[in-house]
Design an enzyme around this catalytic site. Sequence first.
Site: not given
Ligand code: SAH
Length: 446
Positions: A261, A277, A299, A349, A389
């Site tokens: 980040r 995400f 998200d 992500d 991940c």
């Molecule tokens: N980049 C973030 C972590 C991402 S975790 C950080 O640095 O903190 C993955 C995220 O994807 C979660 O918040 C989850 O709610 C979201 N997510 C999962 N499937 C999704 C989808 N199909 N569309 C949108 N968001 C999604």
Amino acid sequence: MSKEKNRSPSTPHRPSQGGRDFRKRMQHGQQQTATRTPQAPSEPRPGNPSAQPALFLKAGREKSLLRRHPWVFSGAVECLDGAPAPGDTVAVRDAEGSFLAWAAYNPNSQITARAWSWDERETPDSDFFRRRIGAALEMRRALSLGQNSDGMRLVHGESDGLPGLIVDRYGDVLVMQLGSAGAERWRDTLADTLQELCAPACIYERSDSDGREREGLPKRCGVLRGALPENVAVTEHGLRFAVDVAGGQKTGFYLDQRDNRAFTGTLAADREVLNCFCYTGGFSLYALRGGAKSVLSIDASEAALELARRNVALNGGDGKKCEWWCADVFEGLRKLRDQNRKFDLIVLDPPKFAPTAAFAEKASRAYKDINLLGFKLLRPGGLLFTYSCSGGINDELFQKIIAGAALDAGVDAQIVKKLHAAADHPVLLSFPEGAYLKGLVLRVAG
Ligand code: SAH
């Protein structure tokens, strides 16, 4: 569960080789099947190795343990001597009867045993856990891993010699996640040890990962020690993030992306940023601080977005530069394409599409889809920060998927950096599965 694992040591299927230890086992096993009453699972077995149940491996299947990989898969097991409950300690022995490791037994998992120690004199007990947790804390201290953040992964499972145990610190709150029957078996000892060594205000249990189902363990959450403060937060690289320990994802925050980040923040100046995400706004906040022109964050979780907006306010960020979409990213990216919107920096992500290799094919299609769309939404010279991940997708496959996506999107792109999890998520050399997070920073041709 394979029937083999429950064969009595006196069945004809026993290993036929007769080393010294093996003969000992025969006598021991024969006496025991007649006389021994299994101990209650909550009672640790005494330190006398010969009193421990034993798991015998098929001939030739000891190789991975000898290379210090900590997992014994069910297919490698020849037979079990004794009647251990899930989570109990067993001595893993090769077909000749030689000692290989002390391990936690779990007949309800594909991973029948997870090694605690390769030293026959080192049976797991409270001292053992104090030493292992102490070593994990010392490694982080020695490398000054806390200098940029008061949030840290204190224990990273197998890679810290503690299979199934995750401990994350958010200020003075610890979140403990137990992902194996072995870790579960020592739950109280682990909590006591963490309390003793870290003196936190609270230890909160978030044993609700999907992996617990594969281990045959029910999900369980709640306060283990102390009291959970109303507001939990971390400050990383000078940015403050509220963390929802009880209701957030994983243990509440994605500590593994901390340094990635920060790197994104250094490249965000004057760029229009799309953060897919976004969870609680991690990459968005760094991009804003780095001077981004605008940040659109997507998200599917409204709760995460609410916290993300709060986090922007908490850091005095310019809310007018932010746009938040509660949407499915697969759909959101298509909408942006149809609207002909363009960006200079995109972060992808996503959550774990492939928890194991069995999901790799389906996951590959999902990764290709979002990355192809991402490439199409970038202006010439734009940057794509793309992550996986998924334990079921290795670095090589991930790069191949991204190359396919660029090709189909009709762009030429260069990898300018490869990224991994932060150093408080170490990877044990003998356990490559620990390297679950991989990221590529790509620049599309200008
Ligand atoms: N980049 C973030 C972590 C991402 S975790 C950080 O640095 O903190 C993955 C995220 O994807 C979660 O918040 C989850 O709610 C979201 N997510 C999962 N499937 C999704 C989808 N199909 N569309 C949108 N968001 C999604």
